[in-house]
Design a protein around this motif. Structure first.
Motif, short mmCIF file in Angstrom:
data_model
loop_
_atom_site.label_atom_id
_atom_site.label_comp_id
_atom_site.label_asym_id
_atom_site.label_seq_id
_atom_site.Cartn_x
_atom_site.Cartn_y
_atom_site.Cartn_z
N ILE A 9 0.84 -1.19 0.00
CA ILE A 9 0.00 0.00 0.00
C ILE A 9 0.88 1.25 0.00
N ILE A 10 0.61 2.14 -0.93
CA ILE A 10 1.32 3.41 -1.03
C ILE A 10 0.46 4.46 -0.32
N GLU A 11 1.01 5.04 0.76
CA GLU A 11 0.24 6.03 1.51
C GLU A 11 0.92 7.39 1.55
N ASP A 12 2.14 7.47 1.06
CA ASP A 12 2.78 8.77 0.91
C ASP A 12 3.73 8.67 -0.27
N PRO A 13 3.99 9.78 -0.93
CA PRO A 13 4.78 9.76 -2.17
C PRO A 13 6.18 9.19 -1.99
N ASN A 14 6.73 9.24 -0.78
CA ASN A 14 8.09 8.77 -0.55
C ASN A 14 8.15 7.34 -0.03
N ALA A 38 -2.80 -3.16 -9.93
CA ALA A 38 -2.75 -1.95 -9.10
C ALA A 38 -4.19 -1.52 -8.83
N ILE A 39 -4.39 -0.93 -7.65
CA ILE A 39 -5.69 -0.45 -7.22
C ILE A 39 -5.52 0.96 -6.68
N ILE A 40 -6.47 1.82 -6.99
CA ILE A 40 -6.52 3.14 -6.37
C ILE A 40 -7.88 3.23 -5.67
N SER A 41 -7.84 3.47 -4.38
CA SER A 41 -9.07 3.56 -3.60
C SER A 41 -8.94 4.65 -2.55
N ALA A 97 -1.41 -0.99 -4.10
CA ALA A 97 -2.61 -0.22 -3.76
C ALA A 97 -2.24 1.20 -3.36
N PHE A 98 -2.90 2.16 -3.96
CA PHE A 98 -2.71 3.57 -3.64
C PHE A 98 -3.84 4.00 -2.73
N ASN A 99 -3.51 4.55 -1.57
CA ASN A 99 -4.51 4.99 -0.61
C ASN A 99 -4.79 6.47 -0.81
#
Length: 183
Positions: free
Chosen positions: A2-7, A151-154, A172-174
């Motif tokens: 899960i990606i929760e911040d750009p870095n 990939a999922i964006i939610s 997954a992009f949060n």
């Protein structure tokens, strides 16, 4: 992952494409951000639609950054997510409902679809808690069987954390947290 911040993740281009090349599954709020962003770009006098839909400039900037950075070209929805999106436009911005559909019908047609049978959704043990979003889980499972990665964006962090936090096959992009970095 899960990606929760750009870095939080520095991925090589090959690694990004492993997830992205098979399309990106999106929920109804992401679809709303996508089309409202395009709508206010082509119709600057319609910026009030942001407020009607509880969308911020940060949401639009974040989604655009993700799509550009990861070179996303293919979006995927389930029929339930598409219906939820159209109902949201009809209920939130009644006056623009037909204009938005008319203006973006071609773009809507380009979005891919994974069919999720109604009875499988209704019988899923998490349907009561997550409703239509379970169609995303079922669609992602089917997609991974065929393509191995997705990939999922939610915008539903609770949903992402429950079902996708431990998956190596899903990126997954949060969108619940990411827009704060793009204001």
């Amino acid at each position: 992952m899960i990606i929760e911040d750009p870095n939080s993740s520095r991925m090589s281009e090959a690694e990004k494409q492993k997830y992205i090349s098979n399309g990106v599954l999106i929920d109804s709020f992401i679809l709303l951000i996508y089309f409202i962003g395009m709508y206010i770009t082509t119709n600057p006098n319609k910026r009030y639609t942001l407020r009607c839909c509880n969308i911020t400039e940060g949401h639009i900037n974040c989604l655009n950054a993700i799509m550009q950075n990861f070179r996303i070209k293919r979006l995927i929805v389930t029929p339930y997510i598409l219906a939820e999106f159209l109902n949201r436009i009809r209920n939130d911005i009644k006056a623009d409902y037909k204009n938005i559909k008319r203006e973006f019908l071609g773009e809507l047609i380009k979005i891919e679809e994974i069919h999720t049978p109604k009875n499988i959704i209704l019988s899923h043990k998490e349907f009561i808690d997550f409703g239509n979003d379970i169609s995303i889980l079922i669609a992602s499972e089917e997609h991974i069987k065929q393509k191995q990665h997705l990939a999922i964006i939610s915008a539903d962090g609770r949903f992402l954390n429950k079902f996708f936090v431990k998956s190596d096959n899903i990126l997954a992009f949060n969108m619940n947290t990411l827009p704060y970095f793009f204001n």
